[in-house]
Motif scaffolding. Structure first.
Motif, PDB file in Angstrom:
ATOM      1  N   ASP A 177       0.835  -1.202   0.000  1.00  0.00           N
ATOM      2  CA  ASP A 177       0.000   0.000   0.000  1.00  0.00           C
ATOM      3  C   ASP A 177       0.870   1.252   0.000  1.00  0.00           C
ATOM      4  O   ASP A 177       0.629   2.200  -0.759  1.00  0.00           O
ATOM      5  CB  ASP A 177      -0.914   0.015   1.226  1.00  0.00           C
ATOM      6  CG  ASP A 177      -2.021  -1.021   1.151  1.00  0.00           C
ATOM      7  OD1 ASP A 177      -2.186  -1.627   0.069  1.00  0.00           O
ATOM      8  OD2 ASP A 177      -2.714  -1.227   2.159  1.00  0.00           O
ATOM      9  N   THR A 178       1.897   1.279   0.853  1.00  0.00           N
ATOM     10  CA  THR A 178       2.781   2.436   0.942  1.00  0.00           C
ATOM     11  C   THR A 178       3.560   2.639  -0.357  1.00  0.00           C
ATOM     12  O   THR A 178       3.711   3.761  -0.845  1.00  0.00           O
ATOM     13  CB  THR A 178       3.762   2.260   2.115  1.00  0.00           C
ATOM     14  OG1 THR A 178       3.031   2.075   3.326  1.00  0.00           O
ATOM     15  CG2 THR A 178       4.659   3.480   2.264  1.00  0.00           C
ATOM     16  N   ALA A 179       4.052   1.552  -0.940  1.00  0.00           N
ATOM     17  CA  ALA A 179       4.828   1.646  -2.180  1.00  0.00           C
ATOM     18  C   ALA A 179       3.975   2.148  -3.342  1.00  0.00           C
ATOM     19  O   ALA A 179       4.434   2.961  -4.155  1.00  0.00           O
ATOM     20  CB  ALA A 179       5.427   0.286  -2.519  1.00  0.00           C
ATOM     21  N   VAL A 180       2.732   1.689  -3.417  1.00  0.00           N
ATOM     22  CA  VAL A 180       1.857   2.101  -4.519  1.00  0.00           C
ATOM     23  C   VAL A 180       1.528   3.585  -4.428  1.00  0.00           C
ATOM     24  O   VAL A 180       1.674   4.333  -5.400  1.00  0.00           O
ATOM     25  CB  VAL A 180       0.570   1.244  -4.533  1.00  0.00           C
ATOM     26  CG1 VAL A 180      -0.470   1.843  -5.481  1.00  0.00           C
ATOM     27  CG2 VAL A 180       0.894  -0.179  -4.960  1.00  0.00           C
ATOM     28  N   VAL A 181       1.095   4.048  -3.257  1.00  0.00           N
ATOM     29  CA  VAL A 181       0.749   5.468  -3.140  1.00  0.00           C
ATOM     30  C   VAL A 181       2.002   6.339  -3.187  1.00  0.00           C
ATOM     31  O   VAL A 181       1.926   7.529  -3.512  1.00  0.00           O
ATOM     32  CB  VAL A 181      -0.053   5.757  -1.844  1.00  0.00           C
ATOM     33  CG1 VAL A 181      -1.371   5.007  -1.852  1.00  0.00           C
ATOM     34  CG2 VAL A 181       0.755   5.413  -0.608  1.00  0.00           C
TER      35      VAL A 181
ATOM     36  N   ASN B 289      -3.798  -9.105  -3.014  1.00  0.00           N
ATOM     37  CA  ASN B 289      -3.724  -7.702  -2.617  1.00  0.00           C
ATOM     38  C   ASN B 289      -2.829  -6.897  -3.568  1.00  0.00           C
ATOM     39  O   ASN B 289      -3.184  -5.787  -3.980  1.00  0.00           O
ATOM     40  CB  ASN B 289      -3.189  -7.597  -1.192  1.00  0.00           C
ATOM     41  CG  ASN B 289      -3.093  -6.164  -0.716  1.00  0.00           C
ATOM     42  OD1 ASN B 289      -4.102  -5.504  -0.502  1.00  0.00           O
ATOM     43  ND2 ASN B 289      -1.875  -5.670  -0.563  1.00  0.00           N
ATOM     44  N   ILE B 290      -1.679  -7.445  -3.910  1.00  0.00           N
ATOM     45  CA  ILE B 290      -0.753  -6.744  -4.803  1.00  0.00           C
ATOM     46  C   ILE B 290      -1.384  -6.528  -6.176  1.00  0.00           C
ATOM     47  O   ILE B 290      -1.329  -5.428  -6.744  1.00  0.00           O
ATOM     48  CB  ILE B 290       0.560  -7.531  -4.929  1.00  0.00           C
ATOM     49  CG1 ILE B 290       1.319  -7.521  -3.603  1.00  0.00           C
ATOM     50  CG2 ILE B 290       1.442  -6.959  -6.032  1.00  0.00           C
ATOM     51  CD1 ILE B 290       2.499  -8.485  -3.553  1.00  0.00           C
TER      52      ILE B 290
ATOM     53  N   VAL C 170      -6.055   6.456  -3.266  1.00  0.00           N
ATOM     54  CA  VAL C 170      -6.024   5.847  -1.935  1.00  0.00           C
ATOM     55  C   VAL C 170      -7.209   4.910  -1.737  1.00  0.00           C
ATOM     56  O   VAL C 170      -7.085   3.855  -1.103  1.00  0.00           O
ATOM     57  CB  VAL C 170      -6.009   6.948  -0.849  1.00  0.00           C
ATOM     58  CG1 VAL C 170      -6.190   6.339   0.538  1.00  0.00           C
ATOM     59  CG2 VAL C 170      -4.704   7.740  -0.912  1.00  0.00           C
ATOM     60  N   ALA C 171      -8.363   5.251  -2.300  1.00  0.00           N
ATOM     61  CA  ALA C 171      -9.541   4.374  -2.185  1.00  0.00           C
ATOM     62  C   ALA C 171      -9.270   3.019  -2.837  1.00  0.00           C
ATOM     63  O   ALA C 171      -9.698   1.975  -2.324  1.00  0.00           O
ATOM     64  CB  ALA C 171     -10.759   5.034  -2.831  1.00  0.00           C
ATOM     65  N   GLY C 172      -8.557   3.014  -3.949  1.00  0.00           N
ATOM     66  CA  GLY C 172      -8.227   1.762  -4.616  1.00  0.00           C
ATOM     67  C   GLY C 172      -7.351   0.873  -3.756  1.00  0.00           C
ATOM     68  O   GLY C 172      -7.544  -0.351  -3.698  1.00  0.00           O
TER      69      GLY C 172
END
Length: 435
Positions: A29-33, A169-170, A184-186
């Motif tokens: 989650d942190t890496a994506v955003v 999840n990934i 972020v919702a995604g």
């Protein structure tokens, strides 16, 4: 039969792999955003992640305690106890999860009052929280599912459950954020779907081992007063332990937030790496917990002593490996999480603290597994109370002098004192539980 290195590693290595998948939910989650070009997105997800860590870690005993009781039921060889080891904590988990849903608005308001984030961070954190809170009952029941499966030494099932959950999840993170552009919702929806899948798969796997319909047969015995008293005693100790851990974590995050959005984001990245390191040790701790619980259930002192010896050796090897990893590949790890140069520069300036971290935390994490496998949790509770007191002293002295470096020093002091206090209580465990 004494426990050998081969038998221990046959459990420990798969547990390390499977346990490492747990922090990947937050790390991905942190890496994506981190690639959306705005530090407020990282900060928002960081705040949201800490809120859920606070909620879920507080009741992390549902996984840890269940694993210990499950391992002991396996060592004792009593089928009915394996059933009770699952359904008693599952009932507690369902109730707590429903309470979280009812209290979601006060929880979010309280978190914002504590952290006092910037307006842009508040928007992202609120979006993340309001979606992901609906998975609370499933997450807590999933803790019980995982704890029971691990306690039964179902290695393949443990691996499949955790790895497949994180792959889902990934994949959904990438699709929802980069293809559908949900931001972020995604990220939140991807995690919620993965949590739902994990619960359903875990329940199915358990249903293959124990007949869930026997709830009607064993209903009265399920609520045996003495058994519930023991369950709640263990859980209360573990809850106090977690409260201490969360108090430290929340002070850390709140102070980082006061240093500014970039420092908050950099600390969030370093904390994700720290989580990954901790879960290496947790994988070893899970194996030690299973073997310690089995030895206790079978009253086998020789096996117990062998577990402790092999655990100590594993701590040393793993500490050296992780320190080498951060010294050699620290920059690449940080770059994985974000392309923002300011955030990367701050994180790089603090990476040496992560090289020290494995040497001070290893005993605390692995011995925690040994104590919980034996369901002798009073020293676990006391070690964390002592560590939190030491953190408070270090925090008060170091942060005014050295800012964010002082904050990381206080964190290292906390980790070291936890290990020191728990190691000092080890002889009591052997005398009380295996005499």
């Amino acid at each position: 039969m004494a426990i050998g290195y081969r038998e221990y590693l046959s459990v420990a290595l798969p547990f390390v792999v499977s346990t490492l998948t747990q922090p990947l939910l937050g790390a991905v989650d942190t890496a994506v955003v981190g690639r959306l070009g705005d530090a407020s997105y990282i900060g928002g997800v960081a705040i949201g992640t800490v809120i859920f860590n606070t909620l879920y870690w507080l009741f992390g005993f549902l996984r840890v305690g269940t694993s210990g009781f499950s391992a002991q039921s396996l060592g004792a060889g009593v089928a009915k106890e394996q059933y009770f080891a699952y359904f008693r904590p599952a009932s507690v988990a369902l109730l707590i999860g429903l309470v979280f849903l009812v209290l979601q608005k006060p929880i979010l308001s309280g978190a914002f009052w504590i952290y006092q984030p910037k307006e842009a961070v508040i928007t992202s954190a609120q979006t993340y929280f309001e979606i992901l809170i609906w998975g609370a009952p499933l997450v807590l029941l999933g803790y019980v599912n995982l704890g029971w499966i691990m306690g039964q030494r179902l290695i393949k099932e443990t691996l499949w459950l955790q790895i497949s959950t994180n792959l889902i999840n990934i994949a959904l993170d990438v699709i929802f954020v980069f293809v559908f552009e949900w931001g972020v919702a995604g990220v939140a929806y991807a995690t919620l779907i993965a949590q739902s899948y994990a619960f359903a798969l875990g329940l199915w796997l358990i249903g293959q081992r124990i007949p869930l319909k026997d709830l009607l047969v064993y209903g009265e015995e399920l609520w045996d007063r003495e058994s519930l008293r023991r369950l709640m005693s263990v859980n209360l100790d573990l809850m106090i332990r977690t409260i201490c851990l969360l108090t430290m974590t929340n002070i850390f995050v709140a102070q980082g937030s006061r240093f500014g959005t970039e420092v908050l984001a950099a600390n969030a990245i370093l904390f994700q790496i720290q989580y990954l390191f901790s879960y290496f040790f947790d994988g070893v701790a899970n194996a030690s917990s299973v073997f310690a619980g089995r030895a206790l259930g079978a009253k086998n002192v020789k096996d117990y002593d062998e577990v402790v010896k092999i655990s100590n050796q594993a701590i040393g090897v793993l500490s050296l490996f992780l320190a080498f990893l951060i010294l050699v590949g620290g920059e690449l790890m940080i770059a994985f999480f974000t392309e923002l140069s300011d955030v990367r520069e701050i994180a790089s300036a603090h990476k040496l603290w992560l090289a020290i971290f494995p040497f001070v935390v290893g005993i605390g994490l692995v011995y925690y597994g040994i104590f919980t496998g034996a369901t002798f949790t009073r020293p676990v509770r006391n070690s964390m109370i002592g560590a939190l007191a030491c953190f408070g002293v270090a925090y008060s002295l170091a942060v005014p002098l050295w800012g964010n470096h002082g904050l990381w020093l206080a964190f290292i002091v906390f980790s070291f004192c936890r290990s020191l206090f728990l190691y000092g209580a080890h002889r009591e465990l052997r005398m009380r539980c295996l005499r």
